[in-house]
Design a protein around this motif. Structure first.
Motif, short mmCIF file in Angstrom:
data_model
loop_
_atom_site.label_atom_id
_atom_site.label_comp_id
_atom_site.label_asym_id
_atom_site.label_seq_id
_atom_site.Cartn_x
_atom_site.Cartn_y
_atom_site.Cartn_z
N LEU A 198 0.84 -1.25 -0.52
CA LEU A 198 0.00 0.16 0.40
C LEU A 198 0.55 1.28 0.07
O LEU A 198 2.21 1.24 0.70
CB LEU A 198 -0.57 -0.27 1.42
CG LEU A 198 -2.16 1.11 1.40
CD1 LEU A 198 -2.87 0.12 0.12
CD2 LEU A 198 -2.74 0.61 2.52
N PRO A 199 0.82 2.19 -1.38
CA PRO A 199 1.32 3.54 -1.11
C PRO A 199 1.45 3.92 0.40
O PRO A 199 -0.03 4.26 1.00
CB PRO A 199 1.05 3.89 -2.11
CG PRO A 199 0.42 3.33 -3.16
CD PRO A 199 -0.16 2.13 -1.70
N LYS A 200 2.40 4.86 0.09
CA LYS A 200 2.68 5.70 1.90
C LYS A 200 1.92 6.66 1.69
O LYS A 200 0.73 6.89 2.86
CB LYS A 200 3.59 5.65 1.95
CG LYS A 200 4.11 7.01 3.19
CD LYS A 200 5.82 7.64 3.32
CE LYS A 200 5.92 8.28 5.14
NZ LYS A 200 7.52 8.53 4.90
N ALA A 201 1.18 7.58 0.72
CA ALA A 201 0.25 8.44 0.24
C ALA A 201 -1.00 7.98 1.22
O ALA A 201 -2.34 8.83 0.66
CB ALA A 201 0.16 8.82 -0.87
N LEU A 202 -1.28 6.69 1.14
CA LEU A 202 -2.66 6.61 0.85
C LEU A 202 -3.07 5.55 2.74
O LEU A 202 -4.35 5.41 3.22
CB LEU A 202 -3.10 5.28 0.04
CG LEU A 202 -3.09 5.62 -1.53
CD1 LEU A 202 -3.57 4.14 -2.33
CD2 LEU A 202 -4.25 6.72 -1.88
N ARG A 203 -2.35 5.27 2.87
CA ARG A 203 -2.19 4.71 4.19
C ARG A 203 -2.62 5.63 5.53
O ARG A 203 -3.42 4.70 6.22
CB ARG A 203 -1.04 4.34 4.99
CG ARG A 203 -0.17 3.02 4.59
CD ARG A 203 1.94 3.34 4.77
NE ARG A 203 2.52 2.97 4.07
CZ ARG A 203 3.38 2.43 3.82
NH1 ARG A 203 4.72 2.50 4.71
NH2 ARG A 203 4.55 1.27 3.22
N ASP A 204 -3.16 6.61 5.85
CA ASP A 204 -3.81 7.55 6.27
C ASP A 204 -4.92 7.87 5.45
O ASP A 204 -6.33 8.61 6.53
CB ASP A 204 -3.25 8.53 7.50
CG ASP A 204 -1.79 7.50 8.14
OD1 ASP A 204 -1.99 5.95 8.56
OD2 ASP A 204 -1.14 8.01 8.61
#
Length: 292
Positions: free
Chosen positions: A32-38
Motif C-alpha cells: 500500500l503506497p505511503k500516501a494512502l495509508r492514512d
C-alpha cells in the motif's frame, strides 16, 4: 469487489481481507503506497474488512449452535441466507437431515427455487424441500464411522466442526465401568479431574479461548438436548485465587439449576460436556523426569 477511487491517482479494493491498491487502470501494487495509508477511504475499507470478519465468525457460531442443539432450521431461511458468501462457507458440506431421520446428506447448494441440493450416502445428488431440516450433532448420526469414511472419499471439509467432532457416548448401566461412587444417583464424573495448571487465570483463559463461558468457579457450556436445556460445568477454582489450580469434576444442571443424575443426561449434553472437560484437561501441566 470493485476497485474504488482513493485519490492521488490510485484505486483500492479488498483482497483476502486486506486493503490493496493499484494505479488507476494499472497493475496491483505489492504494498500500500505511503500516501494512502492514512486516507479515509482506506480506513473505511479496513473497517469493512473487520466487519466482514465478525460477520463470518457470527455465521459460523450460529451454524454451530444449530448443530450442537440439533435445532430444526427452516429450509426457507437457509435458502435466503445462501447467497451470502459467509453463510455459504458456514453451511456448505454440513450433514443435514430432512423429513426422514435416516437419510443423511451433505449440503452442496441451494436452487433458485429454494430447494436444498445434497449428496446422499449413496453418492447421489438429490433435492430436498421439507419445511425444516436438522443439522444433527454427530453423536446422533447412525453409522457415524461410515459417514466419516464417505465424507473423506468426497473430500468434504467443514467450516463448522460436525462429522469429525470428538464425541463421547454415555456408558450404559448405573455403574458403567465407573468407580463404585458412580451409582444410579451420582451427579458428577471425574474422568478429567485433577489436571494441574500454574494458575487459575491460565485455566480460565484456556476455557474462554476454547469458547466456553466462565462463571464463578466453573467453566460451562449450555446445550439444548431432547427439547430441554442442560448446562455442563467443570470446576476450575475460586475466581480470585492466584495460586496453582486444577480441574474438578464434571456435572450437569437443568434450567432450574438442579443437578442432573448421570443416568439422565442426554446424549448430546453428555458428549459436549465430556468434550469440554477433555479439552480443558488437555492443557494441564505435565510433569517430566523421574518423579513425574
Amino acid at each position: 469487489m470493485a476497485w474504488l477511487a482513493a485519490g492521488e491517482g490510485y484505486e483500492i479494493t479488498l483482497e483476502d481481507g486486506r486493503v490493496v491498491a493499484r494505479r488507476v487502470g494499472g497493475r496491483q501494487l505489492k504494498a500500500l503506497p505511503k500516501a494512502l495509508r492514512d486516507s479515509p477511504e482506506v480506513d473505511r475499507l479496513r473497517q469493512l474488512a473487520e466487519w466482514l470478519d465478525r460477520h463470518a465468525a457470527s455465521c459460523v457460531a450460529q451454524v454451530d449452535a444449530w448443530m450442537v442443539s440439533s435445532l430444526p432450521v427452516p429450509t426457507e431461511l437457509i435458502a435466503r441466507v445462501w447467497p451470502d458468501e459467509a453463510w455459504q462457507a458456514a453451511l456448505r458440506d454440513m450433514a443435514v437431515v430432512g423429513d426422514d431421520p435416516d437419510e443423511v446428506g451433505f449440503l452442496r447448494d441451494v436452487t433458485g427455487d429454494g430447494e436444498l441440493k445434497v449428496v446422499d450416502l449413496d453418492g447421489e445428488t438429490v433435492r430436498l424441500s421439507p419445511r425444516t431440516v436438522t443439522l444433527p450433532h454427530p453423536v446422533l448420526l447412525p453409522d457415524l464411522d461410515d459417514v466419516r469414511d464417505f465424507a473423506a472419499d468426497l473430500g468434504i471439509t467443514q467450516k463448522v466442526e460436525q462429522i469429525h467432532r470428538a464425541t463421547w457416548t454415555r456408558p450404559d448401566g448405573p455403574d458403567a465401568g465407573r468407580p463404585a461412587t458412580a451409582t444410579a444417583t451420582a451427579t458428577e464424573i471425574r474422568d478429567y479431574a485433577g489436571g494441574k495448571f500454574a494458575s487459575r487465570f491460565g485455566l480460565a483463559a484456556r476455557a474462554t479461548g476454547l469458547g466456553y463461558r466462565v462463571s464463578g468457579g466453573y467453566a460451562t457450556c449450555k446445550v439444548r438436548d431432547g427439547g430441554r436445556s442442560t448446562e455442563a460445568s467443570v470446576w476450575i477454582g475460586e475466581p480470585y485465587w492466584d495460586g496453582e489450580s486444577e480441574t474438578g469434576g464434571l456435572s450437569w444442571h437443568d434450567e432450574d439449576g438442579r443437578a442432573v443424575r448421570l443416568t439422565e443426561v442426554g446424549p448430546v449434553a453428555w458428549s459436549e460436556g465430556m468434550r469440554m472437560a477433555a479439552a480443558l484437561y488437555a492443557g494441564r501441566t505435565i510433569e517430566e523426569g523421574g518423579d513425574a
